[in-house]
Write a protein that holds these residues in place. Structure first.
Motif, PDB file in Angstrom:
ATOM      1  N   GLY A 115      32.237  -2.259  -4.861  1.00 21.56           N
ATOM      2  CA  GLY A 115      31.910  -2.502  -3.466  1.00 21.56           C
ATOM      3  C   GLY A 115      32.492  -1.472  -2.517  1.00 21.56           C
ATOM      4  N   ARG A 116      33.247  -0.543  -3.030  1.00 17.87           N
ATOM      5  CA  ARG A 116      33.930   0.417  -2.153  1.00 17.87           C
ATOM      6  C   ARG A 116      33.021   1.551  -1.709  1.00 17.87           C
ATOM      7  NH1 ARG A 116      38.696  -0.801  -5.412  1.00 17.87           N
ATOM      8  NH2 ARG A 116      38.171   0.830  -6.914  1.00 17.87           N
ATOM      9  N   SER A 117      31.955   1.793  -2.452  1.00 16.03           N
ATOM     10  CA  SER A 117      31.050   2.892  -2.094  1.00 16.03           C
ATOM     11  C   SER A 117      29.665   2.339  -1.826  1.00 16.03           C
ATOM     12  CB  SER A 117      30.997   3.917  -3.230  1.00 16.03           C
ATOM     13  OG  SER A 117      32.264   4.479  -3.469  1.00 16.03           O
ATOM     14  N   THR A 118      29.073   2.821  -0.762  1.00 19.92           N
ATOM     15  CA  THR A 118      27.715   2.397  -0.416  1.00 19.92           C
ATOM     16  C   THR A 118      26.905   3.593   0.081  1.00 19.92           C
ATOM     17  OG1 THR A 118      28.392   1.835   1.839  1.00 19.92           O
ATOM     18  CG2 THR A 118      28.388   0.040   0.227  1.00 19.92           C
ATOM     19  N   LYS A 119      25.600   3.392   0.082  1.00 19.43           N
ATOM     20  CA  LYS A 119      24.694   4.416   0.602  1.00 19.43           C
ATOM     21  C   LYS A 119      23.491   3.689   1.174  1.00 19.43           C
ATOM     22  CE  LYS A 119      22.379   8.740  -0.635  1.00 19.43           C
ATOM     23  NZ  LYS A 119      22.216   9.770  -1.693  1.00 19.43           N
ATOM     24  N   LYS A 172      20.094   1.955   8.316  1.00 22.50           N
ATOM     25  CA  LYS A 172      21.485   2.115   8.722  1.00 22.50           C
ATOM     26  C   LYS A 172      21.757   1.368  10.017  1.00 22.50           C
ATOM     27  CE  LYS A 172      22.705   6.499   6.557  1.00 22.50           C
ATOM     28  NZ  LYS A 172      22.972   7.946   6.779  1.00 22.50           N
ATOM     29  N   GLY A 173      22.867   0.635  10.031  1.00 23.10           N
ATOM     30  CA  GLY A 173      23.232  -0.137  11.207  1.00 23.10           C
ATOM     31  C   GLY A 173      22.603  -1.521  11.253  1.00 23.10           C
ATOM     32  N   ARG A 174      21.619  -1.775  10.406  1.00 21.65           N
ATOM     33  CA  ARG A 174      20.959  -3.088  10.363  1.00 21.65           C
ATOM     34  C   ARG A 174      21.194  -3.808   9.048  1.00 21.65           C
ATOM     35  NH1 ARG A 174      15.578  -3.506  10.508  1.00 21.65           N
ATOM     36  NH2 ARG A 174      15.211  -1.488   9.498  1.00 21.65           N
ATOM     37  N   PHE A 175      21.223  -3.073   7.951  1.00 21.05           N
ATOM     38  CA  PHE A 175      21.393  -3.654   6.624  1.00 21.05           C
ATOM     39  C   PHE A 175      22.777  -3.320   6.091  1.00 21.05           C
ATOM     40  CE2 PHE A 175      16.658  -3.656   5.094  1.00 21.05           C
ATOM     41  CZ  PHE A 175      16.282  -4.271   6.270  1.00 21.05           C
ATOM     42  N   SER A 176      23.314  -4.202   5.296  1.00 23.63           N
ATOM     43  CA  SER A 176      24.560  -3.908   4.588  1.00 23.63           C
ATOM     44  C   SER A 176      24.487  -4.522   3.197  1.00 23.63           C
ATOM     45  CB  SER A 176      25.771  -4.442   5.350  1.00 23.63           C
ATOM     46  OG  SER A 176      25.721  -5.851   5.446  1.00 23.63           O
ATOM     47  N   THR A 177      25.081  -3.837   2.231  1.00 28.70           N
ATOM     48  CA  THR A 177      25.078  -4.324   0.866  1.00 28.70           C
ATOM     49  C   THR A 177      26.514  -4.502   0.401  1.00 28.70           C
ATOM     50  OG1 THR A 177      24.236  -3.939  -1.373  1.00 28.70           O
ATOM     51  CG2 THR A 177      24.945  -1.996  -0.134  1.00 28.70           C
ATOM     52  N   SER A 178      26.708  -5.472  -0.467  1.00 34.61           N
ATOM     53  CA  SER A 178      28.049  -5.771  -0.951  1.00 34.61           C
ATOM     54  C   SER A 178      27.965  -6.301  -2.377  1.00 34.61           C
ATOM     55  CB  SER A 178      28.726  -6.798  -0.048  1.00 34.61           C
ATOM     56  OG  SER A 178      27.978  -7.994  -0.005  1.00 34.61           O
ATOM     57  N   ALA A 179      29.125  -6.313  -3.031  1.00 36.27           N
ATOM     58  CA  ALA A 179      29.195  -6.791  -4.409  1.00 36.27           C
ATOM     59  C   ALA A 179      30.265  -7.868  -4.516  1.00 36.27           C
ATOM     60  CB  ALA A 179      29.521  -5.629  -5.354  1.00 36.27           C
ATOM     61  N   ASP A 180      29.983  -8.870  -5.303  1.00 37.12           N
ATOM     62  CA  ASP A 180      30.935  -9.948  -5.574  1.00 37.12           C
ATOM     63  C   ASP A 180      31.160  -9.994  -7.071  1.00 37.12           C
ATOM     64  OD1 ASP A 180      32.274 -12.359  -6.076  1.00 37.12           O
ATOM     65  OD2 ASP A 180      31.349 -13.334  -4.367  1.00 37.12           O
ATOM     66  N   ASN A 181      32.256  -9.397  -7.504  1.00 31.44           N
ATOM     67  CA  ASN A 181      32.541  -9.319  -8.936  1.00 31.44           C
ATOM     68  C   ASN A 181      32.663 -10.698  -9.575  1.00 31.44           C
ATOM     69  OD1 ASN A 181      32.682  -6.680  -8.303  1.00 31.44           O
ATOM     70  ND2 ASN A 181      34.808  -6.376  -8.882  1.00 31.44           N
ATOM     71  N   GLY A 207       0.777  -1.224   0.000  1.00 29.25           N
ATOM     72  CA  GLY A 207       0.000   0.000   0.000  1.00 29.25           C
ATOM     73  C   GLY A 207       0.811   1.278   0.000  1.00 29.25           C
ATOM     74  N   LYS A 208       2.122   1.160  -0.167  1.00 27.70           N
ATOM     75  CA  LYS A 208       2.985   2.343  -0.138  1.00 27.70           C
ATOM     76  C   LYS A 208       3.811   2.427  -1.410  1.00 27.70           C
ATOM     77  CE  LYS A 208       3.397   2.460   4.899  1.00 27.70           C
ATOM     78  NZ  LYS A 208       4.340   2.536   6.053  1.00 27.70           N
ATOM     79  N   GLU A 209       4.480   3.554  -1.565  1.00 25.29           N
ATOM     80  CA  GLU A 209       5.304   3.750  -2.742  1.00 25.29           C
ATOM     81  C   GLU A 209       6.682   3.097  -2.546  1.00 25.29           C
ATOM     82  OE1 GLU A 209       3.398   7.927  -4.418  1.00 25.29           O
ATOM     83  OE2 GLU A 209       5.483   7.849  -3.769  1.00 25.29           O
ATOM     84  N   ARG A 210       7.336   2.892  -3.661  1.00 25.36           N
ATOM     85  CA  ARG A 210       8.691   2.346  -3.649  1.00 25.36           C
ATOM     86  C   ARG A 210       9.637   3.284  -2.918  1.00 25.36           C
ATOM     87  NH1 ARG A 210      10.487   1.045  -9.520  1.00 25.36           N
ATOM     88  NH2 ARG A 210       9.454   3.058  -9.693  1.00 25.36           N
ATOM     89  N   GLU A 211      10.544   2.717  -2.157  1.00 25.08           N
ATOM     90  CA  GLU A 211      11.494   3.541  -1.411  1.00 25.08           C
ATOM     91  C   GLU A 211      12.901   2.967  -1.488  1.00 25.08           C
ATOM     92  OE1 GLU A 211       9.579   3.352   2.427  1.00 25.08           O
ATOM     93  OE2 GLU A 211      10.905   1.741   3.103  1.00 25.08           O
ATOM     94  N   PHE A 212      13.851   3.847  -1.394  1.00 26.56           N
ATOM     95  CA  PHE A 212      15.252   3.467  -1.450  1.00 26.56           C
ATOM     96  C   PHE A 212      15.667   2.742  -0.182  1.00 26.56           C
ATOM     97  CE2 PHE A 212      19.657   3.645  -2.305  1.00 26.56           C
ATOM     98  CZ  PHE A 212      20.317   4.120  -1.186  1.00 26.56           C
ATOM     99  N   VAL A 213      16.494   1.710  -0.348  1.00 22.40           N
ATOM    100  CA  VAL A 213      17.018   0.969   0.790  1.00 22.40           C
ATOM    101  C   VAL A 213      18.538   1.128   0.882  1.00 22.40           C
ATOM    102  CG1 VAL A 213      17.299  -1.302   1.846  1.00 22.40           C
ATOM    103  CG2 VAL A 213      15.163  -0.723   0.678  1.00 22.40           C
ATOM    104  N   ALA A 214      19.226   0.773  -0.198  1.00 21.80           N
ATOM    105  CA  ALA A 214      20.683   0.813  -0.178  1.00 21.80           C
ATOM    106  C   ALA A 214      21.199   0.791  -1.609  1.00 21.80           C
ATOM    107  CB  ALA A 214      21.249  -0.382   0.592  1.00 21.80           C
ATOM    108  N   ALA A 215      22.450   1.193  -1.761  1.00 19.59           N
ATOM    109  CA  ALA A 215      23.097   1.131  -3.068  1.00 19.59           C
ATOM    110  C   ALA A 215      24.577   0.841  -2.868  1.00 19.59           C
ATOM    111  CB  ALA A 215      22.909   2.433  -3.834  1.00 19.59           C
ATOM    112  N   VAL A 216      25.165   0.232  -3.879  1.00 21.77           N
ATOM    113  CA  VAL A 216      26.581  -0.120  -3.808  1.00 21.77           C
ATOM    114  C   VAL A 216      27.207   0.048  -5.186  1.00 21.77           C
ATOM    115  CG1 VAL A 216      26.066  -2.580  -4.211  1.00 21.77           C
ATOM    116  CG2 VAL A 216      28.227  -1.934  -3.114  1.00 21.77           C
ATOM    117  N   SER A 217      28.448   0.509  -5.191  1.00 22.41           N
ATOM    118  CA  SER A 217      29.174   0.577  -6.447  1.00 22.41           C
ATOM    119  C   SER A 217      29.623  -0.828  -6.831  1.00 22.41           C
ATOM    120  CB  SER A 217      30.399   1.487  -6.314  1.00 22.41           C
ATOM    121  OG  SER A 217      31.306   0.938  -5.354  1.00 22.41           O
ATOM    122  N   TRP A 218      29.930  -1.041  -8.084  1.00 20.11           N
ATOM    123  CA  TRP A 218      30.299  -2.374  -8.522  1.00 20.11           C
ATOM    124  C   TRP A 218      31.581  -2.854  -7.842  1.00 20.11           C
ATOM    125  CZ3 TRP A 218      28.587  -6.654  -9.377  1.00 20.11           C
ATOM    126  CH2 TRP A 218      29.325  -7.667  -9.980  1.00 20.11           C
TER     127      TRP A 218
END
Length: 124
Positions: A53-57, A63-72, A40-51
């Motif tokens: 893996g060095r940059s995240t948002k 914050k503090g609960r979720f983490s994102t990572s990349a495996d080339n 019932g709600k709109e789409r919202e941003f959760v996290a982002a990562v550079s390919w």
């Protein structure tokens, strides 16, 4: 197109790890974003990562609960979700976009390719 996996039904306080993979296309030089759409709600941003893996948002709500990572090597990105709360219940989407930019990584409009989503349900 990306394919998300790893969703499910868990209890509050549990953890889940979502995966996002693709076949026939590399994620190289792309920003990868995670978004969610609660019922019932709109789409919202959760996290982002550079390919690399060095940059995240992250969204403040995760914050503090979720983490994102990349495996080339596996051409995959992950969203590790810890201490899940009922308000985290949503369909989670993985999206690929242009090169990661801290200023715009939260903006769904920069992402051109989206997965079909995976349901995450957190019971209280």
């Amino acid at each position: 197109q990306q394919v998300e996996s790893g969703g499910g039904l868990v209890q509050a306080g549990d953890s889940l790890r979502l995966s996002c993979t693709t076949s026939g296309r590399t994620f190289a030089r792309h920003a990868m974003g995670w978004f969610r759409q609660p019922p019932g709600k709109e789409r919202e941003f959760v996290a982002a990562v550079s390919w690399t893996g060095r940059s995240t948002k992250y969204a403040d709500s995760v914050k503090g609960r979720f983490s994102t990572s990349a495996d080339n090597a596996k051409n995959a990105v992950y969203l590790q979700m810890n201490n899940l709360k009922p308000e985290d219940t949503a369909v989670y989407y993985c999206a690929s976009g242009p090169v990661f930019d801290q200023r715009t990584a939260h903006d769904w409009r920069i992402y051109s390719s989206w997965g079909q989503g995976t349901q995450v349900t957190v019971s209280s």
